[in-house]
Design a protein around this motif. Structure first.
Motif, PDB file in Angstrom:
ATOM      1  N   GLU A   1       4.970  -7.576   5.308  1.00 54.65           N
ATOM      2  CA  GLU A   1       6.196  -6.928   5.787  1.00 54.65           C
ATOM      3  C   GLU A   1       5.992  -5.435   6.025  1.00 54.65           C
ATOM      4  OE1 GLU A   1       9.430  -7.045   2.671  1.00 54.65           O
ATOM      5  OE2 GLU A   1       7.956  -8.290   1.625  1.00 54.65           O
ATOM      6  N   LEU A   2       5.138  -4.797   5.228  1.00 54.02           N
ATOM      7  CA  LEU A   2       4.845  -3.376   5.451  1.00 54.02           C
ATOM      8  C   LEU A   2       4.162  -3.184   6.802  1.00 54.02           C
ATOM      9  CD1 LEU A   2       3.585  -2.366   1.896  1.00 54.02           C
ATOM     10  CD2 LEU A   2       5.631  -1.470   3.033  1.00 54.02           C
ATOM     11  N   ARG A   3       3.234  -4.076   7.100  1.00 58.50           N
ATOM     12  CA  ARG A   3       2.503  -4.002   8.374  1.00 58.50           C
ATOM     13  C   ARG A   3       3.470  -4.218   9.539  1.00 58.50           C
ATOM     14  NH1 ARG A   3       0.467  -1.970  11.437  1.00 58.50           N
ATOM     15  NH2 ARG A   3      -1.330  -2.380  12.742  1.00 58.50           N
ATOM     16  N   GLN A   4       4.344  -5.225   9.400  1.00 59.25           N
ATOM     17  CA  GLN A   4       5.302  -5.525  10.468  1.00 59.25           C
ATOM     18  C   GLN A   4       6.311  -4.401  10.648  1.00 59.25           C
ATOM     19  OE1 GLN A   4       6.650  -9.404   9.209  1.00 59.25           O
ATOM     20  NE2 GLN A   4       4.610 -10.236   9.598  1.00 59.25           N
ATOM     21  N   ALA A   5       6.592  -3.659   9.571  1.00 59.63           N
ATOM     22  CA  ALA A   5       7.556  -2.555   9.647  1.00 59.63           C
ATOM     23  C   ALA A   5       6.957  -1.321  10.327  1.00 59.63           C
ATOM     24  CB  ALA A   5       8.045  -2.197   8.250  1.00 59.63           C
ATOM     25  N   GLY A   6       5.650  -1.376  10.645  1.00 60.08           N
ATOM     26  CA  GLY A   6       5.050  -0.285  11.401  1.00 60.08           C
ATOM     27  C   GLY A   6       4.171   0.660  10.596  1.00 60.08           C
ATOM     28  N   LEU A   7       3.925   0.333   9.336  1.00 60.62           N
ATOM     29  CA  LEU A   7       3.013   1.155   8.540  1.00 60.62           C
ATOM     30  C   LEU A   7       1.603   0.982   9.105  1.00 60.62           C
ATOM     31  CD1 LEU A   7       3.341   2.913   5.945  1.00 60.62           C
ATOM     32  CD2 LEU A   7       2.447   0.970   4.672  1.00 60.62           C
ATOM     33  N   THR A   8       0.876   2.092   9.273  1.00 54.78           N
ATOM     34  CA  THR A   8      -0.449   1.973   9.886  1.00 54.78           C
ATOM     35  C   THR A   8      -1.591   2.238   8.910  1.00 54.78           C
ATOM     36  OG1 THR A   8      -0.200   4.254  10.646  1.00 54.78           O
ATOM     37  CG2 THR A   8       0.265   2.518  12.241  1.00 54.78           C
ATOM     38  N   ARG A   9      -1.352   3.113   7.935  1.00 54.02           N
ATOM     39  CA  ARG A   9      -2.432   3.478   7.019  1.00 54.02           C
ATOM     40  C   ARG A   9      -2.043   3.194   5.576  1.00 54.02           C
ATOM     41  NH1 ARG A   9      -6.417   6.643   8.703  1.00 54.02           N
ATOM     42  NH2 ARG A   9      -6.346   7.240  10.884  1.00 54.02           N
ATOM     43  N   LEU A  10      -3.023   2.770   4.814  1.00 55.05           N
ATOM     44  CA  LEU A  10      -2.795   2.525   3.394  1.00 55.05           C
ATOM     45  C   LEU A  10      -3.835   3.267   2.581  1.00 55.05           C
ATOM     46  CD1 LEU A  10      -2.091  -1.279   2.850  1.00 55.05           C
ATOM     47  CD2 LEU A  10      -0.590   0.617   2.251  1.00 55.05           C
ATOM     48  N   ASN A  11      -3.380   3.981   1.584  1.00 55.35           N
ATOM     49  CA  ASN A  11      -4.282   4.563   0.586  1.00 55.35           C
ATOM     50  C   ASN A  11      -3.982   3.846  -0.718  1.00 55.35           C
ATOM     51  OD1 ASN A  11      -5.090   6.487   2.473  1.00 55.35           O
ATOM     52  ND2 ASN A  11      -3.441   7.857   1.890  1.00 55.35           N
ATOM     53  N   ILE A  12      -4.994   3.214  -1.260  1.00 57.54           N
ATOM     54  CA  ILE A  12      -4.792   2.447  -2.484  1.00 57.54           C
ATOM     55  C   ILE A  12      -5.591   3.097  -3.604  1.00 57.54           C
ATOM     56  CG2 ILE A  12      -5.024   0.183  -3.556  1.00 57.54           C
ATOM     57  CD1 ILE A  12      -4.974  -0.917  -0.580  1.00 57.54           C
ATOM     58  N   SER A  13      -4.905   3.474  -4.663  1.00 58.32           N
ATOM     59  CA  SER A  13      -5.582   4.131  -5.787  1.00 58.32           C
ATOM     60  C   SER A  13      -6.447   3.129  -6.521  1.00 58.32           C
ATOM     61  CB  SER A  13      -4.546   4.710  -6.752  1.00 58.32           C
ATOM     62  OG  SER A  13      -3.727   5.626  -6.058  1.00 58.32           O
ATOM     63  N   LEU A  14      -7.720   3.453  -6.669  1.00 56.15           N
ATOM     64  CA  LEU A  14      -8.637   2.572  -7.387  1.00 56.15           C
ATOM     65  C   LEU A  14      -9.673   3.458  -8.077  1.00 56.15           C
ATOM     66  CD1 LEU A  14      -9.255  -0.478  -7.832  1.00 56.15           C
ATOM     67  CD2 LEU A  14     -10.897  -0.297  -5.956  1.00 56.15           C
ATOM     68  N   ASP A  15      -9.446   3.752  -9.349  1.00 58.11           N
ATOM     69  CA  ASP A  15     -10.311   4.692 -10.061  1.00 58.11           C
ATOM     70  C   ASP A  15     -11.512   4.016 -10.718  1.00 58.11           C
ATOM     71  OD1 ASP A  15      -8.837   6.892  -9.337  1.00 58.11           O
ATOM     72  OD2 ASP A  15      -7.569   6.848 -11.115  1.00 58.11           O
TER      73      ASP A  15
END
Length: 182
Positions: A22-36
């Motif tokens: 749903e985030l992709r369909q809503a038009g979000l283009t970039r994702l930053n995912i925290s992974l330490d």
């Protein structure tokens, strides 16, 4: 004639498996995912929230399947905590076709007990990934880009380093950041 607005989100990834489509369909283009960390124990020691590592990794995979092609895995590098995790994180990023983005551990007020000797410099980070001679600095995509891109000379893997302490960049930054609570 403005370039299209790029919308990105930074997330701990805990709910991503459920919401990636749903985030992709809503038009979000970039994702930053925290992974330490990529190791379960280190990950749970460093995490602010009690989310299992597998849940975050599932979220990254779901985002890939949902069609996100700009995914950065953000790793805040903290000496004494997760420096040994960097090679494994780089491998995982390559497997998932994500960009590993290494971030110098940064003072935000004095709340996090920061001291200058807690910073692993850019060169040190690259040394952890096989040696700085193997990583070739790439031009930034645009002047406001906060991360410095590097490309591995043999594998072609791309990573980014945000050297906020040793190489401040605020004068060129063109970002607006909005927290979850506005």
């Amino acid at each position: 004639g403005h370039p299209p607005l790029e919308l990105g989100m930074t997330t701990n990834g805990s709910l991503l498996a459920r919401h990636a489509d749903e985030l992709r369909q809503a038009g979000l283009t970039r994702l930053n995912i925290s992974l330490d960390a990529i190791d379960r124990t280190t990950f749970s020691q460093m995490a602010d929230v009690d989310v299992p590592l597998t849940q975050v990794l599932d979220g990254i995979e779901a985002a890939r399947r949902a069609g996100f092609d700009h995914i950065a895995l953000n790793t805040v590098v903290r000496p004494g905590h997760n420096v040994d995790q960097l090679p494994g994180l780089a491998r995982h990023a390559a497997e998932m076709n994500c960009t590993l983005r290494l971030i110098e551990y940064m003072d935000v007020g004095n709340a996090n007990g920061w001291a200058p000797d807690h910073v692993l410099t850019l060169g040190d980070m690259l040394d952890q990934l096989g040696g700085r001679h193997l990583w070739e600095a790439q031009p930034r995509r645009h002047p406001g880009q906060t991360a410095r891109p590097f490309r591995h000379r043999h594998t072609g893997q791309r990573i980014e380093v945000v050297a906020s302490i040793s190489q401040p960049f605020c004068s060129q930054c063109d970002r607006w950041r909005l927290s979850a609570d506005g």
